[in-house]
Design a protein around this motif. Structure first.
Motif, mmCIF file in Angstrom:
data_model
loop_
_atom_site.group_PDB
_atom_site.id
_atom_site.type_symbol
_atom_site.label_atom_id
_atom_site.label_comp_id
_atom_site.label_asym_id
_atom_site.label_seq_id
_atom_site.Cartn_x
_atom_site.Cartn_y
_atom_site.Cartn_z
ATOM 1 N N LYS B 128 -49.135 27.503 1.120
ATOM 2 C CA LYS B 128 -48.408 28.619 0.533
ATOM 3 C C LYS B 128 -47.007 28.203 0.097
ATOM 4 C CE LYS B 128 -50.717 32.053 3.401
ATOM 5 N NZ LYS B 128 -50.707 32.562 4.765
ATOM 6 N N LEU B 533 -54.996 35.783 11.198
ATOM 7 C CA LEU B 533 -54.369 35.848 9.879
ATOM 8 C C LEU B 533 -55.334 35.366 8.794
ATOM 9 C CD1 LEU B 533 -51.744 36.300 8.203
ATOM 10 C CD2 LEU B 533 -51.287 33.869 8.524
ATOM 11 N N ARG B 536 -57.735 37.990 8.090
ATOM 12 C CA ARG B 536 -57.095 39.093 7.347
ATOM 13 C C ARG B 536 -56.927 38.729 5.884
ATOM 14 N NH1 ARG B 536 -53.543 39.678 11.543
ATOM 15 N NH2 ARG B 536 -51.737 38.878 10.424
ATOM 16 N N GLU B 537 -56.679 37.450 5.635
ATOM 17 C CA GLU B 537 -56.468 37.020 4.255
ATOM 18 C C GLU B 537 -57.777 36.810 3.508
ATOM 19 O OE1 GLU B 537 -53.837 33.676 4.345
ATOM 20 O OE2 GLU B 537 -52.103 34.911 4.851
ATOM 21 N N TYR B 539 -60.650 34.944 4.529
ATOM 22 C CA TYR B 539 -61.541 33.820 4.806
ATOM 23 C C TYR B 539 -62.660 34.298 5.712
ATOM 24 C CZ TYR B 539 -58.154 30.882 2.547
ATOM 25 O OH TYR B 539 -57.333 30.326 1.609
ATOM 26 N N TYR B 548 -58.723 26.039 6.418
ATOM 27 C CA TYR B 548 -57.480 26.763 6.158
ATOM 28 C C TYR B 548 -56.532 26.679 7.359
ATOM 29 C CZ TYR B 548 -54.479 30.504 4.396
ATOM 30 O OH TYR B 548 -53.414 31.230 3.935
#
Lengths: 88, 998
Positions: B128, B533, B536-537, B539, B548
């Motif tokens: 990111k 996380l 939530r994103e 995956y 990831y």
């Protein structure tokens, strides 16, 4: 490393062999009139099957014979090996 | 600091042999039989490194190959060895190791600031953050990240250690010498099978070394020693310790790395450091055991938190206490076994069991020993920075969702046990479709793809009785199939304590308002919140989540993290674990040193070196050698202070003026015999071969089916049905395979045999205007006149008592002969030629002069026949028969091959007659044209013409036929040169070819 049964010498490791491509391709006869398309198919076009494939290997570090190997390109399983003059 | 954590007695270490070693520059003592880890813990050292991402303090978590933390940089005998697990490194006198991933030192690590910036380092942080600006990645971000990351530094020096490879075949390969490995090996060995038993550790016995069991009338350890010594005495068994089977490849090929010298201060003479075994096994038994699973709670990565099985191993094998105030946190009975060991050695542990009312023989024994047991209790948070100092513990509700009554208790270590994970890596590598076993919350092997059988706890069997029974049976059954012999063994009686069921609980909930880091992957610093996380994103696939978050991607391959990660994903996703599936296990099981993989094939040994029989003469006469394929050929013979350019010019000039001799032994030679030999040649070469008379040679070009030139050379008819073919040095092996292909597969009706005779003949090319004089003196009885031995003629002769074959062929373009004798006589021939040629000023010449001679004659060679050119391009179209068919002929009528402006070989001379043109330069019309400047072709070979004393090059350029006389430019962007040139005929010297016929 594959374990290939040479029909002349028996089971040998892959590093004694070299790969020779599709064994089902037939060379057009000498002096025969053929179309460009037929010739190009022979020289260039090969199938790349997922699964059973009859292919050529040469036992270069052994008896030097070209052999036919029926192999699964996905699992590497070898079903049969044949001498150059044998058909499936 | 150096408080003593070693018990007064107990363990398997040799207390009579004290060993001194250094860690981070400080001197410590341990005993023979210690690992670096056990010796450090005995000295009270628990801080050994910093974590990968947050640079949090790192201690010891396991006691063997499962260790995610204690990776050190070794210094052994002045060689560095990175990425070594302290839990596997055996102690030796003078061992030196240091921490990695910390700067300036492990106690004070600047990178630890990442820990406080933790919220800025979420999953996928690098992806990111470092996306922008794009150009920064290469120059700014990557170098900084590289410097901050990594588990040690590899040496940039040449590794002076020796590594070997070994090939072995066996009936049964057994990976792991625990109870299942020993029992199956023993049964198979008694049936006469050839068995290899491999143990990763230095000690055989696996779990038998640490468990309180009785087999027959012996302890587990005594029984394992007895079986091993019996196996060692059997000639059909190879028993190897310090040997890890790390990869299961196709067709039951397994690779094992044997660490022969890593446990010694230095490698003994004539001994390798490591040996890689390539083992082809008829049957494989995987008895790799299981690894304890962690329980997940706040700050569960603090030094002092470790697996309860590791604590037990340090106690029972090394006589070392991992702490003096242990807290044991368990969801099954294994934690109690560790607690009992502590208690027996005078240490009072506290056991927290997540279960409400477990009952078993083991628990009863713990109770009888008055061990403090708290049921329905969990650890919420480990406290302490560089070492555990206390723990917040709490009562957990029956549904495991709520915690209450948090209190802090003092402790100096927390031993966790979240039940066991079978080590299924080898089975999975073999292609076994594993299945999830609900009873043990883990994957076990199911359908074998290859000949593999998994036994014991690797197969999810956790009782010794059943393990031994099934292992004896399997060992017997598999070996009987191979040897047809059966030696029944009575399975010994087993005494072991029965366990109760484990609790499926694995992760302690956070107290309200707290956000403790709860780690899943201890080597890559992946916490519960990172996985949350990632999900939530968006995956979903476990393979994506892994990449990831980097869960399970560290060098420990997630041995302690995979299953807990899967549990978490399945919980969040509301799926069952088998639906989530596990990620793919790939070899190697644990890191293998590059040296072992490369083995002996380094430097000069990376390929064979072939030398001609005259090699030592060349050496004695100041030859400078060059690699020609696998051959060593003299490039030039140095006189005085000559350089390559001067020497090759002198040698080439002498050929043109007097006579030279060149070692041509390396040329490929193929002996062709049979009634259809001429027909074969006629089909293989582009020109006609049916009418070549006996005693004559002919130059030929052979094509591939696609019309590209494959090779060229001369073939001589020795007798009616016997031909001698020569090939270029580089293509010798390919041409032989090519002929065999057509003879065996395409035209089996041809009655011809081909065999390589390259090594049977030593060859010398005698070239130059005075070569006939030399030949006449070598063969006084032979008519060597132009009539007696004409160009392309062949004769046999007697060279001072030895048989010789004389071919009047020429590569140099001069009057020349090639003399072949049997290899053993090569040196004799060479010395005779030099002796006799002396009065004619004979000089040997190397490949550089040979190149010069052929280039200025316009003879094409490897740099023109480069796999991209057809006969026309090389001005060899005159050799292409229009009448007969041959390999590749049909392709020559392709549109691109018959275009009128097709590329062709030409000669190139610099206008100033001084500037040498670099090979590979482009030929362009206008040197100032806008880029990309259209190129007409390229320089294939360059030399200094000794005939005209100016540079001369060959080029293959578009419409070469019509370019003669044009003024163009040769441009070499690499050498930053632009040279005005003139295009001339490629036949620069003796264009009519009169000399070779003179």
């Amino acid at each position: 490393m594959l374990y290939i049964k040479c029909p002349h010498c028996g089971l040998r490791s892959q590093n004694e062999f070299s790969y020779g491509g599709d064994a089902t391709v037939k060379r057009p006869e000498l002096n025969k009139e053929i179309s460009d398309q037929e010739w190009d198919n022979f020289v260039y076009l090969r199938k790349s099957p997922r699964g059973k494939h009859l292919e050529l290997w040469q036992h270069i570090s052994g008896c030097r014979q070209w052999i036919k190997v029926e192999r699964d390109t996905l699992t590497h399983e070898i079903f049969t090996t044949l001498k150059s003059n044998e058909e499936l | 600091m150096s408080e003593n954590f070693r018990l007064d007695n107990g363990g398997l270490v040799n207390r009579s042999k004290k060993i001194s070693f250094k860690f981070n520059g400080k001197k410590y003592f341990g005993y023979e039989g210690d690992t670096l880890a056990s010796a450090l813990i005995a000295n009270g050292v628990h801080l050994v490194g910093r974590s990968f991402k947050y640079h949090r303090p790192r201690g010891f978590f396991g006691a063997g190959v499962d260790e995610p933390y204690a990776i050190v940089q070794m210094n052994r005998n002045n060689e560095v060895d990175p990425n070594v697990r302290a839990t596997e490194q055996e102690l030796f006198e003078g061992l030196e190791a240091k921490s990695v991933n910390c700067w300036p030192n492990v106690d004070f690590d600047i990178g630890a600031i990442n820990n406080f910036l933790g919220k800025f380092f979420p999953a996928g942080f690098y992806y990111k953050t470092f996306m922008w600006p794009k150009s920064f990645w290469h120059k700014v971000y990557e170098p900084i990240i590289r410097k901050a990351a990594g588990f040690g530094a590899a040496s940039i020096k040449h590794d002076k250690e020796r590594y070997e490879h070994k090939y072995e075949y066996c009936d049964l390969l057994i990976a792991g010498s625990g109870p299942s490995g020993l029992a199956s090996a023993y049964a198979a060995a008694l049936n006469g099978a050839k068995v290899i038993l491999a143990e990763d550790k230095s000690r055989f016995g696996g779990s038998l070394l640490t468990s309180e069991v009785t087999i027959g009338n012996q302890s587990g350890q005594e029984w394992s020693e007895k079986i091993i010594s019996e196996l060692k005495s059997m000639s059909n068994v190879i028993v190897k310790n310090r040997s890890q089977v790390f990869g299961y490849y196709d067709h039951n090929m397994l690779v094992m790395s044997e660490r022969i010298s890593d446990h010694l201060p230095e490698t003994e003479k004539y001994t390798p450091k490591q040996r890689l075994w390539y083992i082809r096994a008829k049957e494989v038994i995987i008895s790799s055991g299981s690894i304890e699973r962690p329980l997940v709670f706040g700050n569960n990565d603090t030094p002092g938190v470790m697996l309860s099985s590791a604590a037990k191993e340090y106690l029972k094998i090394y006589g070392v206490l991992v702490g003096k105030k242990p807290l044991i946190f368990t969801n099954n009975d294994s934690g109690y076994e560790t607690a009992i060991e502590f208690k027996k050695n005078g240490i009072d542990p506290v056991v927290l069991d997540t279960r409400k009312d477990p009952n078993s023989e083991i628990i009863k024994e713990a109770k009888d020993l008055n061990i403090n047991i708290k049921l329905s209790y969990v650890v919420v948070l480990a406290k302490g920075y560089k070492k555990v100092s206390s723990a917040d513990i709490a009562k957990i509700s029956d549904d495991k969702k709520n915690i209450s009554n948090i209190v802090n208790i003092k402790c100096d270590c927390i031993c966790v046990s979240g039940f066991w994970t079978p080590t299924i890596h080898l089975a999975s590598q073999s292609g076994n479709k594993t299945k999830f076993n609900e009873e043990i919350d883990a994957f076990i092997p199911s359908h074998s793809k290859q000949n593999e059988t998994t036994l014991g706890s690797a197969n999810g069997i956790f009782t010794l009785e059943e393990t031994l029974k099934t292992s004896f049976e399997k060992g017997n059954e598999l070996s009987k199939k191979i040897t047809n012999k059966e030696n029944k063994i009575l399975v010994p009686s087993v005494v072991e304590k029965k366990s109760s069921n484990h609790d499926k609980f694995w992760c302690v909930p956070l107290p309200k308002g707290k956000n403790y880091k709860r780690f899943l992957d201890f080597q890559n610093d992946v916490a519960v919140s990172d996985i949350q996380l990632a999900l939530r994103e968006g995956y979903r696939s476990i393979e994506h989540v892994k990449r990831y978050t980097t869960l399970g991607m560290a060098t420990d391959q997630g041995r302690t993290s995979n299953l807990n990660g899967l549990q978490l994903v399945s919980e969040i996703e509301n799926k069952v674990v088998p639906q989530v599936g596990h990620t793919t296990f790939r070899p190697p099981f644990s890191p293998v040193s590059i040296g072992a993989i490369v083995g002996r094939e380094i430097g000069k040994h990376s390929k064979p070196t072939r030398k001609s029989p005259m090699h030592y003469w060349h050496e004695k006469n100041n030859a400078v050698f060059v690699d020609a394929g696998v051959w060593l050929r003299p490039r030039y013979y140095k006189q005085g202070n000559e350089n390559l350019f001067e020497a090759s010019k002198r040698e080439a000039k002498n050929v043109r003026q007097n006579v030279g001799v060149c070692d041509v032994t390396t040329l490929g030679k193929i002996d062709i015999k049979g009634p259809d030999a001429a027909e074969l040649l006629n089909r293989v070469y582009t020109n006609a071969w049916l009418k070549l008379p006996v005693g004559k040679a002919r130059y030929g070009v052979m094509l591939r089916e696609d019309g590209i030139v494959m090779d060229d050379g001369t073939t001589t008819r020795i007798s009616e049905n016997h031909y001698h073919m020569t090939t270029t040095t580089a293509q010798a092996a390919n041409v032989l395979s090519h002929l065999e292909y057509y003879l065996q597969l395409v035209w089996p009706e041809l009655n011809v045999n081909v065999v390589s005779s390259t090594e049977q003949w030593a060859g010398a090319a005698i070239a130059g205007p005075k070569s006939r004089d030399v030949l006449q003196k070598l063969f006084p009885d032979l008519d060597v006149s132009n009539e007696g031995l004409p160009f392309m003629g062949y004769r046999e002769g007697n060279l001072f008592g030895i048989n010789a074959k004389i071919y009047r062929i020429s590569f140099s373009g001069e009057l020349a002969y090639e003399v072949n004798v049997e290899s053993d006589n090569g040196n004799f021939m060479w010395e005779k030629i030099m002796e006799i040629g002396k009065v004619f000023n004979i000089e040997p010449y190397g490949t550089e002069a040979l190149s010069t001679l052929r280039i200025e004659m316009g003879h094409v060679a490897g740099s023109e026949l480069d796999g991209r050119t057809i006969p026309y391009d090389n001005s060899l179209e005159g050799l292409v028969s229009k009448k007969k068919d041959f390999i590749g002929k049909r392709s020559l009528s392709k549109k691109a091959y018959i275009e009128p402006n097709r590329q062709k070989v030409v000669g190139v001379i610099p206008l100033d007659k001084k500037t040498s043109i670099p090979e590979g330069s482009y030929i362009v019309k206008d040197s100032n044209a806008k880029l990309p400047n259209p190129k007409l072709g390229y320089i294939s070979a360059s030399c200094w013409s000794v005939e005209y004393d100016n540079p001369f090059s060959l080029a293959i350029i578009k419409d070469g036929k019509n370019m003669i006389g044009q003024k163009l430019f040769a441009m070499s962007p690499l050498k930053n040169k632009t040279i005005p040139v003139e295009i001339v005929s490629s036949h620069y010297v003796d264009p009519k070819g009169e000399r070779v016929r003179s």
